[in-house]
Design an enzyme around this catalytic site. Structure first.
Site, PDB file in Angstrom:
ATOM      1  N   GLY A  78       0.816  -1.221   0.000  1.00 26.36           N
ATOM      2  CA  GLY A  78       0.000   0.000   0.000  1.00 26.36           C
ATOM      3  C   GLY A  78       0.848   1.268   0.000  1.00 26.36           C
ATOM      4  N   ARG A 142       1.166  -5.658  -5.036  1.00 27.11           N
ATOM      5  CA  ARG A 142       1.125  -6.578  -3.894  1.00 27.11           C
ATOM      6  C   ARG A 142       1.581  -7.997  -4.257  1.00 27.11           C
ATOM      7  NH1 ARG A 142      -0.744  -4.364   0.701  1.00 27.11           N
ATOM      8  NH2 ARG A 142      -2.244  -2.654   0.613  1.00 27.11           N
ATOM      9  N   ASP A 173       5.358  -7.893   5.762  1.00 32.50           N
ATOM     10  CA  ASP A 173       5.432  -9.035   4.842  1.00 32.50           C
ATOM     11  C   ASP A 173       6.495  -8.832   3.773  1.00 32.50           C
ATOM     12  OD1 ASP A 173       3.538 -10.557   6.053  1.00 32.50           O
ATOM     13  OD2 ASP A 173       1.880  -9.853   4.810  1.00 32.50           O
ATOM     14  N   LYS A 199       8.049   0.694   5.662  1.00 30.47           N
ATOM     15  CA  LYS A 199       6.940   1.517   5.180  1.00 30.47           C
ATOM     16  C   LYS A 199       5.606   0.950   5.622  1.00 30.47           C
ATOM     17  CE  LYS A 199       4.464  -0.028   2.532  1.00 30.47           C
ATOM     18  NZ  LYS A 199       3.622  -0.789   1.611  1.00 30.47           N
ATOM     19  N   THR A 200       4.669   1.716   5.966  1.00 30.32           N
ATOM     20  CA  THR A 200       3.233   1.436   6.073  1.00 30.32           C
ATOM     21  C   THR A 200       2.574   2.511   6.931  1.00 30.32           C
ATOM     22  OG1 THR A 200       1.446  -0.025   6.729  1.00 30.32           O
ATOM     23  CG2 THR A 200       3.470  -0.303   7.976  1.00 30.32           C
ATOM     24  N   ASP A 202       0.044   2.030   8.473  1.00 34.92           N
ATOM     25  CA  ASP A 202      -0.584   1.334   9.600  1.00 34.92           C
ATOM     26  C   ASP A 202       0.217   1.451  10.899  1.00 34.92           C
ATOM     27  OD1 ASP A 202      -2.255   0.601   7.579  1.00 34.92           O
ATOM     28  OD2 ASP A 202      -1.868  -1.540   7.693  1.00 34.92           O
ATOM     29  N   TYR A 240     -25.405  15.910  15.261  1.00 35.56           N
ATOM     30  CA  TYR A 240     -25.024  14.592  14.719  1.00 35.56           C
ATOM     31  C   TYR A 240     -23.994  13.893  15.585  1.00 35.56           C
ATOM     32  CZ  TYR A 240     -26.926  16.087  10.172  1.00 35.56           C
ATOM     33  OH  TYR A 240     -27.730  16.518   9.159  1.00 35.56           O
ATOM     34  N   TYR A 423      -7.829   6.089   2.052  1.00 38.36           N
ATOM     35  CA  TYR A 423      -7.125   6.495   0.832  1.00 38.36           C
ATOM     36  C   TYR A 423      -6.835   7.997   0.825  1.00 38.36           C
ATOM     37  CZ  TYR A 423      -8.488   1.801  -0.328  1.00 38.36           C
ATOM     38  OH  TYR A 423      -8.637   0.430  -0.279  1.00 38.36           O
ATOM     39  N   GLY A 425      -5.406   9.678   2.943  1.00 38.93           N
ATOM     40  CA  GLY A 425      -4.145  10.037   3.594  1.00 38.93           C
ATOM     41  C   GLY A 425      -2.933   9.302   3.061  1.00 38.93           C
ATOM     42  N   ARG A 426      -3.148   8.255   2.270  1.00 41.18           N
ATOM     43  CA  ARG A 426      -2.005   7.402   1.916  1.00 41.18           C
ATOM     44  C   ARG A 426      -1.046   8.051   0.922  1.00 41.18           C
ATOM     45  NH1 ARG A 426      -3.514   1.261   0.793  1.00 41.18           N
ATOM     46  NH2 ARG A 426      -4.030   2.170  -1.220  1.00 41.18           N
TER      47      ARG A 426
HETATM   48  P1  FBP Z   1       0.539  -1.767   3.585  1.00 36.84           P
HETATM   49  O1  FBP Z   1       0.624  -2.488   4.896  1.00 36.84           O
HETATM   50  O2  FBP Z   1       0.870  -2.603   2.417  1.00 36.84           O
HETATM   51  O3  FBP Z   1       1.356  -0.505   3.634  1.00 36.84           O
HETATM   52  O4  FBP Z   1      -0.967  -1.289   3.336  1.00 36.84           O
HETATM   53  C1  FBP Z   1      -1.768  -0.878   4.378  1.00 36.84           C
HETATM   54  C2  FBP Z   1      -3.164  -0.474   3.961  1.00 36.84           C
HETATM   55  O5  FBP Z   1      -3.219   0.884   3.638  1.00 36.84           O
HETATM   56  C3  FBP Z   1      -4.154  -0.824   5.075  1.00 36.84           C
HETATM   57  O6  FBP Z   1      -4.279   0.229   5.996  1.00 36.84           O
HETATM   58  C4  FBP Z   1      -5.410  -1.120   4.316  1.00 36.84           C
HETATM   59  O7  FBP Z   1      -6.208  -2.022   5.024  1.00 36.84           O
HETATM   60  C5  FBP Z   1      -4.907  -1.724   3.038  1.00 36.84           C
HETATM   61  O8  FBP Z   1      -3.609  -1.209   2.839  1.00 36.84           O
HETATM   62  C6  FBP Z   1      -5.757  -1.420   1.840  1.00 36.84           C
HETATM   63  O9  FBP Z   1      -5.249  -2.099   0.742  1.00 36.84           O
HETATM   64  P2  FBP Z   1      -5.540  -1.766  -0.770  1.00 36.84           P
HETATM   65  O10 FBP Z   1      -4.646  -0.646  -1.153  1.00 36.84           O
HETATM   66  O11 FBP Z   1      -5.151  -3.009  -1.480  1.00 36.84           O
HETATM   67  O12 FBP Z   1      -6.971  -1.384  -0.893  1.00 36.84           O
END
Ligand code: FBP
Length: 550
Positions: A78, A142, A173, A199-200, A202, A240, A423, A425-426
């Protein structure tokens, strides 16, 4: 018309900060031999060439002339803000060791290495992408790099391009696979070094050596800006309850960090829910009680943060999902069973799972029940991330509040809004922290390569101090490994870091959450700032600040 905003143009000129040790020639200082975090004997046997190596720290050293060399890089998994800066840092580092050295990028993830799809980076291309978000310079993917035929396809292209070292940017991984590849090439004496980079978004690739995975800082700042904006809207309209699900796959680091930044009324932490053995009904009661208490004070509004992986951490649902995965797999082939119709599949599931799991399944709203029985990912697993937990919870909470109203226990009004931030923030433009951290990780990788290291991850530590005081070096990947059960077999993997309930970030949150639930104590962090006072522009995450506080 220009395709760049003025901010992008100005940001391209930002020169990321480097640790002092990387500002000139380095020497590698080696620590003591290391052990893996678990299953030492087994991991040592699986990685005879890369086990036990020392942790490396770089210090100022003498300039050494090196023969020309080429390097390859892969973005895996990701997206996470700062990936382009790892590449530009590595590019600058490699070029600083010899202007004829080359950097190649394999396209669309590890698959690019296997399929021999690559580009050579040039000054012009790198300059286009400095300090930008995204992974689009070469794309990501991936594909899992774990089979010998893939390793052999890889070596063909690495030899053709005369590549001495391969850097794999990825999560737990991908770095596990980088380690397996490093060991394979070392065992075969192929002469290609393999290095990893953490990286991640998460935030679950961290341990004593890795302070944080890159991208976590920017992603959580981006989500916190949005949550703060919602909180302000919520506190203005006062009508709300906002249910906000946050990405992060399993671990709740993102939700916790956002809670520390924005002080919402409720933040669920999956790891705590599992530890307390809570049921879905317990979670619903917990939320409904806070809503009712606020209503009693005249506050019919609030914010709830929900980690993406929540549902899988509720012990009873975890057991149900495990059994669903098993019954929907054909034991003869190991593949997913095939059914003539959805109805037939549901019928099969219901008549083949244990009575206690059937009870749990049937207690769920019918669309969730259906989704659990039907939707599978390519590996045959239930697609938990597709469950709209934010809607599921608000619906169940609404029902509970209606019951309480009928019993005269609750007199408020409940109206919900739903959000899912992931998405958004990524691929945000990296904060100064991520821009500096990533550039340093990449630049540092060039020094690990120059020092002949393989099976290491590039690390930068002490990152709550000013960048000049950051510590650069490398950690052997085998040090982070243990054996875990995957698809019925024990596999060596990097241990995933979940939220620690006795860690300082969670403890701080737990000590304040009652107050944040009752009173409206929102904090509005606002957008990421790139220029201005350092306490505004260079602030690390609250998680890191608390973890490193004395
Ligand atoms: P990575 O661990 O590969 O960095 O990805 C994390 C992540 O952004 C998770 O937070 C999320 O659940 C997943 O990827 C979403 O995956 P995709 O981009 O395949 O929709």
């Amino acid at each position: 018309m220009s395709t760049k905003s003025n901010l992008q143009v100005a940001r391209a000129a930002y020169q990321p900060k480097l640790p002092k040790a990387l500002q000139g020639p380095v020497k590698a200082v080696e620590g003591a031999a290391t052990e893996s975090v678990g299953n030492q004997a087994e991991i040592k046997k699986l990685f005879p060439n890369t086990y036990g190596m020392p942790v490396i720290t770089f210090e100022a050293g003498e300039k050494v002339e090196l023969p020309k060399f080429n390097v390859g890089i892969i973005l895996s998994g990701g997206q996470a803000p700062g990936g382009h800066n790892v590449i530009s840092g590595l590019y600058d580092g490699v070029k600083s060791l010899g202007k004829d050295n080359k950097l190649y990028g394999f396209l669309m993830g590890p698959g690019g290495l296997v399929d021999h799809k690559y580009i050579e980076f040039t000054d012009e291309l790198i300059d286009e992408y400095r300090n930008t978000g995204g992974f689009d310079i070469i794309g990501s993917g991936r594909t899992k790099l774990e089979k010998v035929d893939q390793f052999e396809k890889g070596i063909e292209i690495l030899r053709k391009l005369d590549i001495k070292a391969l850097v794999i940017i990825g999560g737990d991984d991908s770095n596990t696979n980088a380690c397996v590849l490093a060991e394979y090439y070392a065992a075969k004496k192929y002469g290609v070094q393999v290095l990893g980079c953490p990286k991640t978004i998460d935030g679950d690739l961290k341990n004593e050596q890795i302070e944080t995975s890159f991208g976590f800082d920017t992603a959580t700042k981006t989500y916190s800006e949005l949550i703060g904006n919602i909180e302000r809207d919520c506190n203005s309209a006062r009508k709300y309850w906002h249910f906000i699900k946050l990405m992060g796959r399993s671990a709740s680091h993102i939700a916790l960090e956002c809670a520390l930044q924005t002080q919402p009324n409720i933040c669920l932490i999956s790891e705590e829910i599992e530890a307390k053995n809570m049921s879905l009904d317990d979670v619903v009661n917990y939320i409904a009680k806070i809503i009712a208490d606020r209503a009693a004070d005249g506050n019919n509004f609030g914010t709830v943060l929900i980690p993406e992986g929540l549902i899988e951490f509720i012990p009873a649902i975890k057991k149900l999902i495990k059994e669903l995965n098993e019954v929907l797999t054909d034991p003869a082939t190991g593949e997913s069973r095939v059914f003539a119709s959805a109805e037939e599949q549901i019928k099969f599931v219901k008549s083949n799972i244990a009575a206690e799991n059937l009870k749990i399944l049937e207690s769920l709203p019918s669309d969730v029940e259906r989704q659990l029985c039907l939707d599978r990912d390519p590996h045959g697993n239930v697609q938990v991330s597709l469950i709209e937990t934010e809607k599921l919870l608000s619906r169940m909470v609404g029902k509970k509040l209606a019951e309480w109203k009928a019993e005269g226990k609750y007199t408020g009004k409940f109206s919900a809004q739903h959000h899912f931030f992931g998405y958004e923030g990524r691929c945000a433009a990296p904060s100064n922290y991520d821009a500096d951290y990533c550039y340093s990780l990449g630049y540092n990788a060039s020094r690990l390569i120059a020092n002949g290291k393989t099976g290491y991850m590039s690390i930068i530590k002490n990152t709550t101090a000013p960048a000049a005081e950051w510590i650069a070096g490398g950690v052997p990947i085998t040090m982070m490994m243990n054996l875990e059960r995957r698809n019925g077999a024990d596999k060596p993997v990097i241990r995933k870091a979940l939220v620690e309930l006795d860690g300082k970030p969670f403890k701080f949150f737990a000590a304040h959450r009652e107050e944040w639930a009752k009173t409206t104590s929102y904090v509005y962090p606002g957008p990421i700032q790139y220029w201005g006072p350092t306490e505004v522009c260079d602030e690390p995450t609250k998680t890191l600040q608390l973890e490193q506080s004395k």
